[in-house]
Design a protein around this motif. Structure first.
Motif: not given
Ligand code: AMP
Ligand code: ZN
Length: 466
Positions: A34, A44-45, A40, A47
């Motif tokens: 990150p 993002n999570y 985040q 990924t």
């Protein structure tokens, strides 16, 4: 014959059978972590969940994994073209706190979210600011090799030195140069990128260090090349990130490492495709974004989001909607309840045929939608309870849905009611309908309604019955 693990390598643009570089040693895995100038978001999570699934599938195949993830707490400019402000300093101003404080705050929030999503922690979580000397040493070597030049505002990597620069992204270099005019400052060409930026002479930055080129801070890409090499060696097995990293960040990581040690850093390059919301990219810079906490605030189990991600293949974009999350939450709740209703037998082993079916899908470039479907087929099929339970518990090593640890919300079902419900389910399975009806009547008389589900049953207290 075990099913081989096949993964899509973006460098070769093809599916390749995975074989570890060191047969005895751990699989080296580096995932870009990150940027901690803000929270985040769930994009993002997605990924990080894809990378977690990859790691779990490697383990499923019997490999030990050494996983390194960086935390970008410095040097990420507001533009990929190396202009603009450092995002940390900007984020700090916005929050009215120091850059160091917000880095600590958002790093901790990230670690908390990893736990909430049951993402296995990396073996090494390394902060860019803890590795400034290594980054400087890297740049010194690049300078010695003749790969750099200086401008009034920093030290830049000269991408014209590498004939294959941009191969990962299949960049059209001549097209880029001739194309639309972007402001490239004092850089020689648009693909050249900052290795070290000088602090502005007129002001003091919160995060700055002395270097052979003067006081300043590292560019964004150098941290990953330096830390990957430090913790995993010159050439390791797999490097991952989101799809946005292909044209700039990973392209530049490869350029730096090739220039310093002559390898392209990793044997496999894998990328998770974006989570989008209403057909638009979910991004921190776009202002509105959803955090894991926002899902919790609306009453969702964070693992419903994990389940949602498992329903899409990592190499296709996934559109986030609340309806999709609802469906995932229902799927998760039913799978857990179904698992929970299975009679336990500690001695039971997983069924090898089911395990083979599951393996065929996860080893097919992490086909989690199909793997999930196998779990449902097993749960709804007619294998003995103990076999189902033992096999599903194994699948959950990959799925990460906490099937065994989950407990139904407490509604204090008395043991005799639970026993009646199990007896009724068994009678239905044996197609003994009259017995099943009799048991249902008995349950009703005791004040309980039983709902039959393909994967088991649910018990509810009948309203209006004391
Ligand atoms: P960042 O903190 O922006 O560096 O992003 C952390 C990780 O999330 C990187 O691997 C990005 O490529 C990835 N990422 C960023 N936005 C999205 C998105 N909308 N969907 C999926 N992954 C994303
Ligand atoms: Zn990186």
């Amino acid at each position: 014959m075990p099913v081989p693990l096949v993964l899509y390598d973006n460098y070769e643009r093809s599916l390749r059978e995975f074989a570890p570089l060191a047969p005895e040693g751990p699989v080296g895995l580096y995932t870009c972590g990150p940027t901690v100038y803000d929270y985040q978001h769930i994009g993002n999570y997605r990924t990080f969940l894809f990378e977690d699934t990859l790691k779990r599938v490697l383990r499923w195949n019997g490999y030990r994994v050494r996983h390194v993830m960086n935390v970008t707490d410095v040097g990420h400019l507001t533009s990929d073209a190396d202009t603009g402000e450092d995002k940390m300093e900007k984020g700090a101003r916005r929050a009215g706190r120091s850059a160091w404080e917000i880095a600590a705050l958002y790093t901790q929030a990230f670690i908390d979210d990893l736990r909430a999503l049951d993402i296995l922690p990396p073996d090494v979580l390394s902060r860019a600011t803890d590795h400034i000397p290594e980054q400087i040493a890297f740049i010194v070597d690049l300078e010695r090799g003749g790969y750099t030049y200086r401008t009034p505002d920093g030290v830049y990597f000269d991408t014209s030195r590498q004939a294959d620069y941009g191969y990962l992204a299949r960049l059209d270099k001549s097209g880029l140069e001739a194309g639309k005019r972007v402001d490239i400052g004092d850089k020689k060409r648009s693909t050249d990128f900052a290795l070290w930026k000088f602090s502005p002479p007129s002001s003091t930055r919160q995060m700055e260090w002395d270097s052979p080129w003067g006081r300043g801070f590292p560019g964004w890409h150098i941290e990953c090349s330096a830390m990957a090499q430090q913790y995993l060696g010159d050439f390791f097995d797999i490097h991952c990130g989101g799809e946005d990293h292909i044209p700039v960040h990973h392209t530049n990581e490869i350029a730096q490492t090739e220039a310093r040690v002559g390898t392209r850093l990793a044997n496999f390059w894998m990328h998770g495709y974006f989570l989008i919301a209403n057909d638009a990219k979910m991004a921190k810079s776009a202002g509105e974004f959803l955090r894991v906490q926002a899902l919790v605030d609306r009453g969702y189990d964070p693992l419903a989001f994990r389940y949602l991600c498992l329903t899409g293949h990592y190499r296709t974009q996934l559109n986030f909607t609340w309806e999709a999350l609802d469906a995932a939450a229902t799927g998760l709740a039913r799978m857990r309840a179904g698992f929970h209703a299975l009679a336990a037998d500690d001695g039971a082993a997983g069924d090898i045929d089911w395990v083979a079916r599951f393996t065929a899908h996860v080893n097919d470039d992490l086909n989690t939608p199909r793997a999930l479907a196998v779990a449902w087929d097993l749960l709804r099929g007619d294998a003995p309870d103990a076999v189902k339970r033992a096999t599903l518990a194994r699948f959950d090593d990959v799925l990460g849905l906490r099937l065994a640890a989950w407990r139904p919300p407490r509604q204090d079902v008395p043991a005799e009611i639970e026993a009646l419900a199990q007896a009724r389910r068994n009678a239905r399975r044996a197609k003994n309908w009259s017995e099943a009806d009799r048991l249902r009547a008995e349950l009703r008389a005791a004040g309980w309604e039983m709902e039959d589900r393909a994967e088991g049953y649910a018990l509810k207290r009948r309203s209006g019955v004391a």
